[in-house]
Design an enzyme around this catalytic site. Structure first.
Site, PDB file in Angstrom:
ATOM      1  N   ASP A  69      -8.549  -3.680  -7.090  1.00 18.37           N
ATOM      2  CA  ASP A  69      -8.136  -3.023  -5.842  1.00 18.37           C
ATOM      3  C   ASP A  69      -8.747  -1.629  -5.781  1.00 18.37           C
ATOM      4  OD1 ASP A  69      -6.795  -1.893  -3.681  1.00 18.37           O
ATOM      5  OD2 ASP A  69      -4.801  -2.499  -4.347  1.00 18.37           O
ATOM      6  N   SER A 108       0.832  -1.197   0.000  1.00 20.49           N
ATOM      7  CA  SER A 108       0.000   0.000   0.000  1.00 20.49           C
ATOM      8  C   SER A 108       0.876   1.260   0.000  1.00 20.49           C
ATOM      9  CB  SER A 108      -0.941  -0.058   1.215  1.00 20.49           C
ATOM     10  OG  SER A 108      -1.934   0.936   1.166  1.00 20.49           O
ATOM     11  N   HIS A 144      -6.856  -5.793  -1.198  1.00 24.14           N
ATOM     12  CA  HIS A 144      -5.731  -4.857  -1.102  1.00 24.14           C
ATOM     13  C   HIS A 144      -4.696  -5.494  -0.191  1.00 24.14           C
ATOM     14  CE1 HIS A 144      -3.765  -0.949  -1.028  1.00 24.14           C
ATOM     15  NE2 HIS A 144      -3.754  -0.959   0.294  1.00 24.14           N
TER      16      HIS A 144
END
Length: 525
Positions: free
Chosen positions: A431, A211, A460
């Site tokens: 995502d 991320s 994710h």
């Protein structure tokens, strides 16, 4: 978006020097420790799940331009290598910004194939401002206390209340941390990584980020391409859209993901009794939102808190069965208990979450310029809300302190890099937090990188989550530097895992839900 799904949970300096990954079976060098590097004292801090975990602290400059000036403390963790072949430190980061990475080291070390993990010192860390690092930021305790104003500002008074909250948070950060905020940003965090490298006595590091951690890794690689050995980026931030544009793009993607969740409920009408037509299920969800705006469940779950509760389902579909149970109980039985429990488990904010949000705001507001004219925010978010109403305004208020931020912003880093060894990128096509295009863009900017795509996936943070195909690519890369090479947009494609099934027993508590990884990730960006 970055922090809430788990922590509830987006000036370039170029150093020349190309490097090549070591061949299979080769050991990373053990260079002499830098003369100015601090020594690390590791102490056992293992938990029940990760008994071999060790912890240490490292002093670094608040301002790296003044190395002898005020110092702050970083908290580190380590699972030491056990194999004779040692490939150096593998630094891991869960994202956020604002996510704590101490436990992530134990998770990664125990989730990789044992023979691969044994070749690395897996290093976790709390970035500056986070968790056990000092100072740990908490700008305004209670900022997310329920019940908040309805996120959708349908009346001027509602908008004024939202603006007052956002400004109060920004003002509180400025009052408490005026001397710190100019140095809570991605570039400063990347310079911290280099201080960690020196303290470890490593010539180069291996890095694995999820991320927002992908952006941190890309920025570090831009600053120090000659000090990167291997680079893994999972669920990739679009480095050309930090951060205002990235959040608007997320709103569309999260709305798509929420509609996928509602369609999943419709496909399991026998379990939930909310209808077999996704549009009917969607109408029921928004009717629930309208009702909670008027009468919050148990005085805790209003419209904004409902969005907080269901937002984690956009990150990880393993939460869907629990959220669907709470939704069905409210609509079919007028039972608010499961919904309140789901809020407390998924959406409620504690002190750790407040710390994560304070760092999230500090980094995002400092990393890049945000509009200071609220008319721009209003126009952009109403335009997006018209097509993507699920969390557009919730996300706008989450980031709104940046309109009033007390520290100046810096220019985003251009992460274009032609001097790295081959990096490995992972991206799911659906995502929501870091939409697919970000992975494609980063793949283009990081020359020589390989992109592995999870086709049809919407989660994710996709490696080390049960997809064998993805994990085989990860293990091969960490073992010997193997990067897949394909002829199209993606270098390798893996099928997504099957969608979850409804719970077998409605007595199952939401407290038992989820995956270990998704409980560790700092999932806003």
């Amino acid at each position: 978006m970055g922090q809430r799904a788990a922590v509830l949970c987006g000036a370039a300096v170029i150093a020349a020097g190309a490097v090549t990954a070591l061949p299979a079976g080769a050991s990373a060098p053990h260079p002499a420790r830098d003369a100015d590097a601090a020594a690390l004292t590791w102490k056992t801090c293992g938990t029940e799940g990760y008994p071999t975990l060790q912890c240490a602290t490292l002093r670094v400059p608040l301002d790296h331009a003044r190395p002898s000036g005020e110092q702050i403390t970083l908290a580190l963790s380590r699972v030491p290598h056990t194999a004779e072949t040692f490939q150096g430190p593998l630094l891991v980061n869960p994202g956020g910004p604002g996510g704590s990475g101490l436990t992530l080291a134990g998770f990664v070390a125990s989730s990789l194939p044992a023979d691969v993990a044994a070749q690395y010192d897996v290093i976790g860390f709390d970035p500056r401002g986070v968790g056990r690092s000092e100072p740990a930021l908490n700008c305004l305790p209670g900022h997310f206390a329920p019940v908040r104003p309805d996120s959708v500002p349908t009346a001027p008074a509602v908008e004024r209340a939202g603006l007052a909250r956002a400004k109060a948070f920004a003002d509180a950060c400025g009052e408490k941390y005026a001397d710190v905020l100019p140095y809570v940003d991605t570039v400063s965090a990347a310079r911290d990584l280099d201080a960690v490298r020196r303290a470890l006595g490593a010539e180069r590091i291996n890095y694995f980020g999820y991320s927002y951690g992908t952006y941190l890794g890309a920025v570090y690689a831009r600053l120090h391409p000659d000090r990167v050995r291997r680079l893994v980026l999972d669920s990739v931030v679009d480095p050309t859209a930090v951060w205002y544009d990235a959040n608007l793009r997320q709103d569309h993607a999260f709305d798509d993901r929420h509609r996928a969740f509602l369609a999943w409920i419709a496909a399991h009408d026998g379990a939930y009794g909310l209808g077999s037509d996704p549009e009917r299920v969607a109408a029921a969800w928004y009717a629930m939102r309208t009702a909670l705006a008027k009468e919050p469940a148990d005085g805790k779950v209003g419209a904004s808190e409902l969005e907080d509760t269901f937002l984690p389902g956009g990150y990880y579909n393993g939460y869907w069965p629990y959220l669907a149970e709470a939704f069905a109980a409210y609509v079919n039985d007028a039972d608010t208990g499961p919904l309140v429990e789901a809020y407390e488990d998924f959406g409620a904010v504690d002190a750790s979450d407040e710390n994560g949000y304070s760092v999230y705001a500090s980094v995002q507001c400092r990393d890049a310029a945000w509009p200071r004219d609220w008319d721009r925010w209003r126009d952009d978010n109403w335009n997006v809300h018209e097509k993507a109403p699920f969390v557009t305004w919730n996300n706008a208020w989450y980031n709104a302190p940046c309109a009033f931020w007390p520290a100046d912003s810096r220019r985003p880093v251009d992460v274009t890099n032609h001097e790295l060894p081959p990096a490995l990128l992972f991206q799911a096509t659906g995502d929501a937090a870091t939409p697919y295009e970000g992975g494609v863009t980063a793949h283009r900017l990081l020359r020589g990188s390989g992109l592995v795509v999870e086709e049809g996936g919407g989660n994710h943070g996709i490696t080390l989550s049960g997809n064998t195909c993805l994990d085989e690519h990860l293990a091969a890369y960490l073992a010997d530097g193997t990067v897949p090479r394909g002829g199209g947009e993606a270098d390798a494609v893996c099928a997504a895992l099957p969608a979850p099934r409804p719970l077998e027993s409605r007595a199952v508590s939401t407290s038992s839900r989820g995956s270990t990884l998704h409980g560790l990730l700092g999932l806003r960006s």
